[in-house]
Enzyme design. Structure first.
Site, PDB file in Angstrom:
ATOM      1  N   MET A   1     -13.603  -0.765 -22.177  1.00 44.62           N
ATOM      2  CA  MET A   1     -12.775  -1.958 -21.401  1.00 44.62           C
ATOM      3  C   MET A   1     -12.546  -2.741 -22.116  1.00 44.62           C
ATOM      4  O   MET A   1     -11.780  -2.553 -23.242  1.00 44.62           O
ATOM      5  CB  MET A   1     -13.926  -2.412 -19.952  1.00 44.62           C
ATOM      6  CG  MET A   1     -14.074  -1.461 -19.097  1.00 44.62           C
ATOM      7  SD  MET A   1     -12.936  -1.315 -17.735  1.00 44.62           S
ATOM      8  CE  MET A   1     -13.314  -2.692 -16.755  1.00 44.62           C
ATOM      9  N   CYS A   2     -12.828  -4.030 -22.197  1.00 37.27           N
ATOM     10  CA  CYS A   2     -12.496  -5.240 -22.769  1.00 37.27           C
ATOM     11  C   CYS A   2     -11.341  -5.868 -22.170  1.00 37.27           C
ATOM     12  O   CYS A   2     -10.314  -5.036 -21.726  1.00 37.27           O
ATOM     13  CB  CYS A   2     -12.151  -5.360 -24.301  1.00 37.27           C
ATOM     14  SG  CYS A   2     -13.639  -4.644 -25.136  1.00 37.27           S
TER      15      CYS A   2
END
Lengths: 227, 295
Positions: free
Chosen positions: B1-2
């Site tokens: 993700m991030c």
């Protein structure tokens, strides 16, 4: 016409309301305002219902749709109409990655472009993209029709099963076991019907058809020494 | 993700609102990564050099630091403490001496430049932004990141943005698979990464290419050749802003452009509150395609 404003109503309440309305079989028309790219909007609808989304959506809009019509008056994030069973999903703008992935039935119309992996593992859904599709579209597609009025990216139809692919523009490259095939009258008839349903201004004769060479279906004993 | 965001203003009207807009964009991306957050912001240009520093014990480390540094450099130094960070105002030509001084004291340098300031810590975007007062900061462009850690530990130094040369910074969604090999190559070129983090290697790579004379577009093109792995990068330079995605492009990205700005978000949600978004050109950046703007 009931209006659900997502600046006031939480997503879960919006989906619960829509799912109940679909189940009631009343075929109502709902409007969703201020979607602002929210995830998982109008998912799991199981019955006739008209939903109009006034704006752009995030991940997984209209997933698992059955019988309902979901019209997004904007663009859709990744995984729109994922695993759709039936019904119609229309995106006025662009669709992000893996639009219509694993769909079993129904019609997905993207009026703009769809990005990579459009129709990945499709299992009976019909997808009509007015613009272009990105790389790896129809990867391992098993059944259904993918119609692209624009161009297709790299590795179209890689490891394809029995889905039919129709592209009007250029194909950057074909994936493993995907080949151009003869366009027969029955294909032109399918294409004509899909173009009409999707409101697409194109002639079936302008398209080329691609499908599986069926060479990956069985293990080739002559290649046994290569493993 | 991030989650990653970026905003590059084409006109000066929105300058006072840059920090406010970037903060809102980043907070919207919080559920893409809750481990740490950071923002690099290009504000008013200083006469000399701005150096953003960090300490886990700012009360002791920053007390009297300006005086000690002045004594060491023999020139005037300013110090503005902001929570665990501080921005030093240094005279031109004193960067190397200041870095050596700070290293000896165990104070971390987050970045330096004439315009860029950089703030990052472990925590949620809303908390990190509040601690550093990012909303009140004006400027011409900035990038932000909220992290879901994969390749290195959740620490201040593992947070993004990474800055590996003056007025340069980079944020990344993804993970690189050839960062150990690239780390050796870059170390030989004099751009040694300071942490175990894969993203810092990408930042060093861009810095090395820019130092060799490449323009921002060429440096970003180079990442497609030389870096292996998943990435969507957003890069800031003193007067530039660039975006590139790897050829597979699994990591999401949406961009918007109006007459006033270019904006980047991991998702459309990050852009939904920007002024004029209803009529902006909104698109998904193509795989293996470099986009950059310079003023």
């Amino acid at each position: 016409m009931p209006v659900l404003d997502m600046s006031e109503t939480p997503l879960r309440e919006v989906n619960t309301t829509l799912q109940a309305a679909a189940k009631s079989l009343a075929n109502e028309a709902y409007v969703i305002e201020n979607p602002r790219g929210s995830h998982a909007m109008a998912v799991g609808l199981d019955g006739p219902l008209e939903v109009t989304v006034k704006g752009s959506t995030g991940y997984y809009c209209a997933g698992m749709n059955k019988e309902a019509t979901v019209h997004v008056e904007g663009s859709a994030g990744p995984g729109v109409a994922e695993n759709m069973m039936s019904g119609t999903v229309i995106i006025d703008g662009d669709a992000s990655q893996y639009a219509g992935a694993t769909g079993h039935g129904g019609l997905l119309v993207v009026k703009g472009n769809a990005s990579s992996r459009c129709g990945i593992s499709m299992k009976g859904i019909d997808i009509v993209v007015h613009g272009n599709v990105g790389h790896m579209s129809a990867f391992m597609a098993q059944k259904g029709n993918l119609v692209v009025l624009g161009d297709a990216g790299d590795a179209l139809g890689d490891s394809l099963y029995e889905a039919r692919l129709f592209v009007r523009g250029s194909v950057k490259s074909l994936g493993a076991d995907c080949v151009e095939k003869e366009m027969r009258p029955e294909h032109l008839a399918v294409l004509k019907e899909l173009l009409a349903k999707a409101g697409a201004d194109a002639k079936p004769e302008e398209f080329k058809r691609y499908g599986s060479a069926r060479k990956l279906y069985n293990f080739n004993i002559d290649h046994a020494g290569e493993y | 993700m991030c989650g990653i965001v970026g905003l590059f203003l084409k006109k000066d009207d929105l300058r006072p609102r840059l920090g406010d807009m970037l903060t809102d964009m980043l907070i919207t991306m919080t559920d893409r990564g809750p481990d740490s957050a950071g923002i690099a912001i290009y504000g008013d240009e200083a006469d000399g050099l701005k150096m953003t520093i960090q300490s886990d014990t700012p009360e002791t480390d920053f007390a009297g630091l300006d005086g000690a540094l002045e004594a060491a450099l023999g020139q005037r130094v300013t110090l503005q403490v902001i929570d665990t960070h501080a921005v030093l105002g240094l005279p031109e030509g004193s960067e190397a001496a200041a870095r050596a001084f700070l290293e000896e004291k165990g104070i971390r340098v987050m970045g330096a430049g004439t315009a860029m300031e950089i703030f990052k810590e472990v925590g949620l975007p809303k908390d990190v932004a509040a601690r550093f007062g990012i909303r009140a900061m004006g400027g011409s462009h900035g990038i932000g990141h909220t992290r879901m850690a994969t390749e290195s530990a959740v620490t201040t130094l593992g947070a993004h943005p990474f800055s590996t040369d003056d007025d340069q910074c980079l944020v990344h969604n993804g993970s690189l698979s050839n960062h150990n090999q690239m780390r050796r190559v870059l170390t030989e070129k004099g751009f040694a990464p300071k942490t175990e983090n894969d993203t810092e290697v990408a930042a060093c790579y861009i810095s090395s290419r820019l130092a060799e004379g490449a323009n921002l577009g060429e440096a970003l093109e180079g990442t497609l050749e030389d870096l292996d792995g998943f990435f969507t990068f957003v890069v800031g330079t003193k007067n530039g802003f660039g975006v590139v995605r790897d050829p597979i492009a699994c990591k999401p990205a949406v961009m918007a452009e109006t007459e006033d700005y270019v904006a980047f978000g991991s998702e459309y949600r990050a852009l939904a509150n920007l002024p004029g978004i209803e009529t902006a050109r909104v698109w998904e950046p193509e795989p293996a395609t470099v986009y950059f703007w310079e003023r």
